[in-house]
Design a protein around this motif. Structure first.
Motif, PDB file in Angstrom:
ATOM      1  N   LEU A   1      28.860  51.092  -1.125  1.00 27.21           N
ATOM      2  CA  LEU A   1      28.810  50.709  -2.539  1.00 27.21           C
ATOM      3  C   LEU A   1      29.795  49.600  -2.910  1.00 27.21           C
ATOM      4  O   LEU A   1      29.782  49.110  -4.028  1.00 27.21           O
ATOM      5  CB  LEU A   1      29.099  51.938  -3.415  1.00 27.21           C
ATOM      6  CG  LEU A   1      28.318  53.209  -3.070  1.00 27.21           C
ATOM      7  CD1 LEU A   1      28.879  54.387  -3.836  1.00 27.21           C
ATOM      8  CD2 LEU A   1      26.845  53.031  -3.378  1.00 27.21           C
ATOM      9  N   GLY A   2      30.699  49.233  -1.990  1.00 28.41           N
ATOM     10  CA  GLY A   2      31.740  48.270  -2.339  1.00 28.41           C
ATOM     11  C   GLY A   2      32.816  48.941  -3.180  1.00 28.41           C
ATOM     12  O   GLY A   2      32.755  50.150  -3.437  1.00 28.41           O
ATOM     13  N   ALA A   3      33.811  48.156  -3.609  1.00 38.12           N
ATOM     14  CA  ALA A   3      34.894  48.727  -4.422  1.00 38.12           C
ATOM     15  C   ALA A   3      34.361  49.068  -5.818  1.00 38.12           C
ATOM     16  O   ALA A   3      33.595  48.304  -6.392  1.00 38.12           O
ATOM     17  CB  ALA A   3      36.044  47.733  -4.508  1.00 38.12           C
ATOM     18  N   LEU A   4      34.755  50.224  -6.340  1.00 37.59           N
ATOM     19  CA  LEU A   4      34.287  50.654  -7.655  1.00 37.59           C
ATOM     20  C   LEU A   4      35.445  50.649  -8.652  1.00 37.59           C
ATOM     21  O   LEU A   4      36.560  51.020  -8.302  1.00 37.59           O
ATOM     22  CB  LEU A   4      33.708  52.067  -7.574  1.00 37.59           C
ATOM     23  CG  LEU A   4      32.530  52.297  -6.621  1.00 37.59           C
ATOM     24  CD1 LEU A   4      32.100  53.757  -6.657  1.00 37.59           C
ATOM     25  CD2 LEU A   4      31.355  51.397  -6.982  1.00 37.59           C
ATOM     26  N   ASP A   5      35.157  50.257  -9.900  1.00 41.21           N
ATOM     27  CA  ASP A   5      36.209  50.356 -10.918  1.00 41.21           C
ATOM     28  C   ASP A   5      36.277  51.814 -11.403  1.00 41.21           C
ATOM     29  O   ASP A   5      35.371  52.607 -11.138  1.00 41.21           O
ATOM     30  CB  ASP A   5      35.982  49.344 -12.043  1.00 41.21           C
ATOM     31  CG  ASP A   5      34.718  49.616 -12.827  1.00 41.21           C
ATOM     32  OD1 ASP A   5      34.387  50.805 -13.032  1.00 41.21           O
ATOM     33  OD2 ASP A   5      34.050  48.647 -13.236  1.00 41.21           O
ATOM     34  N   PRO A   6      37.370  52.172 -12.115  1.00 37.52           N
ATOM     35  CA  PRO A   6      37.567  53.587 -12.467  1.00 37.52           C
ATOM     36  C   PRO A   6      36.368  54.240 -13.169  1.00 37.52           C
ATOM     37  O   PRO A   6      36.058  55.407 -12.897  1.00 37.52           O
ATOM     38  CB  PRO A   6      38.791  53.552 -13.378  1.00 37.52           C
ATOM     39  CG  PRO A   6      39.550  52.350 -12.945  1.00 37.52           C
ATOM     40  CD  PRO A   6      38.523  51.346 -12.505  1.00 37.52           C
ATOM     41  N   SER A   7      35.655  53.509 -14.022  1.00 35.40           N
ATOM     42  CA  SER A   7      34.542  54.140 -14.746  1.00 35.40           C
ATOM     43  C   SER A   7      33.392  54.463 -13.782  1.00 35.40           C
ATOM     44  O   SER A   7      32.709  55.484 -13.935  1.00 35.40           O
ATOM     45  CB  SER A   7      34.061  53.234 -15.877  1.00 35.40           C
ATOM     46  OG  SER A   7      33.437  52.086 -15.346  1.00 35.40           O
ATOM     47  N   GLN A   8      33.186  53.607 -12.787  1.00 36.58           N
ATOM     48  CA  GLN A   8      32.165  53.866 -11.774  1.00 36.58           C
ATOM     49  C   GLN A   8      32.605  54.979 -10.820  1.00 36.58           C
ATOM     50  O   GLN A   8      31.801  55.773 -10.352  1.00 36.58           O
ATOM     51  CB  GLN A   8      31.894  52.591 -10.958  1.00 36.58           C
ATOM     52  CG  GLN A   8      31.160  51.515 -11.724  1.00 36.58           C
ATOM     53  CD  GLN A   8      29.748  51.972 -12.106  1.00 36.58           C
ATOM     54  OE1 GLN A   8      28.993  52.434 -11.267  1.00 36.58           O
ATOM     55  NE2 GLN A   8      29.435  51.856 -13.386  1.00 36.58           N
ATOM     56  N   LEU A   9      33.911  55.006 -10.573  1.00 39.16           N
ATOM     57  CA  LEU A   9      34.468  55.991  -9.649  1.00 39.16           C
ATOM     58  C   LEU A   9      34.230  57.420 -10.144  1.00 39.16           C
ATOM     59  O   LEU A   9      33.906  58.318  -9.363  1.00 39.16           O
ATOM     60  CB  LEU A   9      35.971  55.713  -9.489  1.00 39.16           C
ATOM     61  CG  LEU A   9      36.642  56.056  -8.171  1.00 39.16           C
ATOM     62  CD1 LEU A   9      35.855  55.540  -6.978  1.00 39.16           C
ATOM     63  CD2 LEU A   9      38.058  55.505  -8.138  1.00 39.16           C
ATOM     64  N   VAL A  10      34.334  57.622 -11.447  1.00 41.29           N
ATOM     65  CA  VAL A  10      34.085  58.947 -12.021  1.00 41.29           C
ATOM     66  C   VAL A  10      32.642  59.372 -11.750  1.00 41.29           C
ATOM     67  O   VAL A  10      32.382  60.524 -11.370  1.00 41.29           O
ATOM     68  CB  VAL A  10      34.333  58.925 -13.547  1.00 41.29           C
ATOM     69  CG1 VAL A  10      33.977  60.259 -14.160  1.00 41.29           C
ATOM     70  CG2 VAL A  10      35.768  58.578 -13.838  1.00 41.29           C
ATOM     71  N   LYS A  11      31.712  58.436 -11.925  1.00 45.52           N
ATOM     72  CA  LYS A  11      30.299  58.744 -11.667  1.00 45.52           C
ATOM     73  C   LYS A  11      30.095  59.043 -10.188  1.00 45.52           C
ATOM     74  O   LYS A  11      29.351  59.947  -9.822  1.00 45.52           O
ATOM     75  CB  LYS A  11      29.417  57.556 -12.079  1.00 45.52           C
ATOM     76  CG  LYS A  11      29.455  57.265 -13.568  1.00 45.52           C
ATOM     77  CD  LYS A  11      28.539  56.092 -13.891  1.00 45.52           C
ATOM     78  CE  LYS A  11      28.774  55.640 -15.331  1.00 45.52           C
ATOM     79  NZ  LYS A  11      28.133  54.359 -15.594  1.00 45.52           N
ATOM     80  N   PHE A  12      30.759  58.245  -9.359  1.00 43.41           N
ATOM     81  CA  PHE A  12      30.669  58.428  -7.910  1.00 43.41           C
ATOM     82  C   PHE A  12      31.102  59.845  -7.511  1.00 43.41           C
ATOM     83  O   PHE A  12      30.371  60.560  -6.834  1.00 43.41           O
ATOM     84  CB  PHE A  12      31.528  57.365  -7.212  1.00 43.41           C
ATOM     85  CG  PHE A  12      31.929  57.682  -5.804  1.00 43.41           C
ATOM     86  CD1 PHE A  12      31.057  57.448  -4.749  1.00 43.41           C
ATOM     87  CD2 PHE A  12      33.189  58.207  -5.531  1.00 43.41           C
ATOM     88  CE1 PHE A  12      31.420  57.748  -3.441  1.00 43.41           C
ATOM     89  CE2 PHE A  12      33.563  58.505  -4.221  1.00 43.41           C
ATOM     90  CZ  PHE A  12      32.679  58.275  -3.174  1.00 43.41           C
ATOM     91  N   TYR A  13      32.295  60.254  -7.963  1.00 37.11           N
ATOM     92  CA  TYR A  13      32.764  61.604  -7.614  1.00 37.11           C
ATOM     93  C   TYR A  13      31.762  62.653  -8.066  1.00 37.11           C
ATOM     94  O   TYR A  13      31.463  63.603  -7.348  1.00 37.11           O
ATOM     95  CB  TYR A  13      34.116  61.911  -8.276  1.00 37.11           C
ATOM     96  CG  TYR A  13      35.295  61.145  -7.718  1.00 37.11           C
ATOM     97  CD1 TYR A  13      35.602  61.182  -6.365  1.00 37.11           C
ATOM     98  CD2 TYR A  13      36.137  60.412  -8.560  1.00 37.11           C
ATOM     99  CE1 TYR A  13      36.706  60.490  -5.860  1.00 37.11           C
ATOM    100  CE2 TYR A  13      37.233  59.718  -8.072  1.00 37.11           C
ATOM    101  CZ  TYR A  13      37.514  59.762  -6.724  1.00 37.11           C
ATOM    102  OH  TYR A  13      38.604  59.089  -6.225  1.00 37.11           O
ATOM    103  N   ASN A  14      31.241  62.466  -9.281  1.00 33.59           N
ATOM    104  CA  ASN A  14      30.322  63.464  -9.817  1.00 33.59           C
ATOM    105  C   ASN A  14      29.000  63.511  -9.073  1.00 33.59           C
ATOM    106  O   ASN A  14      28.283  64.509  -9.142  1.00 33.59           O
ATOM    107  CB  ASN A  14      30.114  63.229 -11.322  1.00 33.59           C
ATOM    108  CG  ASN A  14      31.172  63.932 -12.145  1.00 33.59           C
ATOM    109  OD1 ASN A  14      31.211  65.163 -12.192  1.00 33.59           O
ATOM    110  ND2 ASN A  14      32.058  63.165 -12.774  1.00 33.59           N
TER     111      ASN A  14
END
Ligand code: NAG
Ligand code: NAG
Length: 485
Positions: free
Chosen positions: A354-367
């Protein structure tokens, strides 16, 4: 929350008959090698960590042998003036662990009304104006190379303390070098990884490298070079007055190996903003669809961070290529960038890079995950990604380093651990797959409540606040005060 405990009973009834007189030494003989193998050498804090009923702790905080995060500190009315030395201060989006710690903590302490002066340089190494936000003053004092100029920092420090003296000085690791501490007796240092732990990780990297290849580990993993660094570090650590560790195992090392007085060694764990990182299944589902994870995926694993060798990517790459052959329904989401990106992409359609994710994307990623994997080979400190994933209600799969088993994955109910080799990693993955989605969800919920009880930014902040108050005035060292919860 009902965490399962592994308890080693030390009491045994005295032998009463002749047969037990023979049996007992025999049993001890049989058990001893087992104990030596099962208990990692520096993780014996595991026991007290579990058994102490912290909410009933009474006494002097300096004698607490567990994380201050476990306690509940009430409001305070006294305001402090603090000086902070940090190698860098985040001015761009993706700060590293140490600067993240400094900015989260001292922004929060300033917001609580304490006057905070930070001596640092901008993380992007470019010129920036000083920051002045309410009670937070960030003084950028770079040298020609963009790193911290301590002489310059001290010029401003001295001017500031002439106006009114600082109550306490804090440094993130050696940002304030030890030869400068003579001038500042009221100094506390937070260690984000010590050489004893670095040697531990170099050992694992060495073991995983191919002994037949000339360019394997590279010069940075030479264990022989690391040992003098450790000896040097043990000698100079005593120059700092107070020591704060970010894991229980590190505090054990500082007391037992570095021989610092235990009264001067404290544990305050890192925290993350639990309002930003939270359990949200619909965000997760959305993220899965967006990135083409098929609805019939049985298990979705995820890994985040820089995709480099010492974060354990060779290990995960090997383990997953073996897993995906046997379990076509298992998927892997890789958030981050780095040299290993391409190799993951070559593993087939079950891996999404997915490449580097910003914090808002990271939350979705974890979920979007069933389980968060952190294959790191660096047993230093506390990886923030582990804590973020747990705050999002996800169980974790990670190596069994003392800093992790003693502080983060403290129970089987929270996740899975493995020895840092491919065989053990694959075995742990098989267990994850066998447990399945529903069981993983249950463990994820246990993670959430454990993380809420230990790893929030608010808990970290109030623990540090109380620490600085206690250092200034020992009346704040007793617990509980009538204002405590
Ligand atoms: C650091 O600051 C001092 C005092 O302002 C200055 O004299 C010195 O040249 C600086 N050093 C570097 C390497 O920039
Ligand atoms: C999931 O569905 C796809 C498309 O229908 C199919 O090709 C694949 O074999 C299925 N995978 C599993 C693990 O059932």
């Amino acid at each position: 929350m009902g965490l399962k405990r592994i308890r080693v009973t030390t009491k045994h009834s005295p032998p009463s008959s002749s047969s037990s007189k023979i049996l007992l030494p025999l049993a001890l003989l049989l058990i001893t090698p087992l104990v030596l193998f099962v208990v990692p050498p520096i993780s014996h804090l595991r026991e007290p960590f579990f058994l102490i009923e912290d909410h009933r702790f009474h006494g002097d905080l300096r004698e607490a042998h567990f994380a201050w995060n476990k306690l509940c500190f009430g409001p305070t009315f006294e305001k402090l003036k603090l000086a902070v030395f940090s190698k860098t201060w985040p001015v761009d989006a993706t700060p590293g662990g140490m600067e993240h710690h400094a900015s989260t903590l001292f922004n929060a302490l300033a917001a609580k009304g304490h006057e905070v002066h930070v001596f640092t340089v901008p993380s992007d190494r470019h010129p920036h104006h000083d920051i002045q936000e309410g009670n937070l003053h960030v003084h950028f004092t770079p040298n020609n190379h963009g790193s911290l100029n301590c002489s310059l920092a001290f010029e401003i420090f001295n001017k500031e303390s002439f106006i009114s003296p600082f109550d306490y000085v804090h440094t993130e690791s050696v940002s304030l070098p030890h030869w400068r501490t003579k001038a500042v007796p009221n100094v506390a240092v937070t260690w984000h990884g010590v050489w004893y732990e670095i040697i531990h990780s170099k050992l694992f990297q060495e073991l995983l490298s191919d002994p037949n290849s000339a360019i394997t580990a590279g010069s940075d993993t030479d264990l022989r070079e690391a040992l003098p660094r450790l000896v040097d570090e043990i000698r100079f650590f005593a120059s700092y007055t107070q020591h704060i560790c970010i894991s229980n195992s590190a505090s054990e090392v500082l007391v037992n190996i570095y021989q610092l007085p235990s009264r001067n060694v404290h544990v305050i764990l890192n925290g993350v903003d639990h309002t930003k990182f939270d359990h949200n299944p619909s965000l997760g589902l959305q993220f899965r669809q967006q990135h083409g994870v098929p609805p019939n995926a049985t298990i979705v694993m995820g890994v985040a961070g820089r995709l480099v060798r010492d974060k354990g990517h060779p290990l995960l790459h090997k383990a997953f290529s073996s897993i995906t052959k046997r379990h076509p329904g298992v998927h892997l989401l890789v958030a981050g960038s780095g040299p290993w990106e391409k190799r993951y992409a070559e593993l087939g359609s079950n891996v999404k890079v997915l490449g580097a994710l910003d914090p808002s994307q990271l939350v979705k990623f974890y979920n979007a995950l069933d389980i968060f994997v952190n294959p790191t080979l660096r047993p230093q400190g506390l990886d923030l990604t582990l804590i973020e994933a747990m705050q999002c209600g996800k169980p974790v799969l990670t190596p069994n380093f003392p800093s992790i088993t003693g502080t983060v994955v403290v129970s089987e109910e929270i996740g899975y651990t493995f020895s840092p080799n491919v065989g053990s990693f694959v075995e742990a993955c098989e267990m994850v797959i066998r447990d399945g989605h529903k069981r993983l969800h249950e463990k994820g919920m246990a993670c959430k409540s454990y993380a809420m009880s230990m790893f929030t930014a608010t808990k970290m902040t109030s623990a540090y606040e109380r620490f600085f108050l206690c250092m200034k005035n020992s009346k704040y060292c007793s617990y509980p005060l009538h204002t405590d919860c």
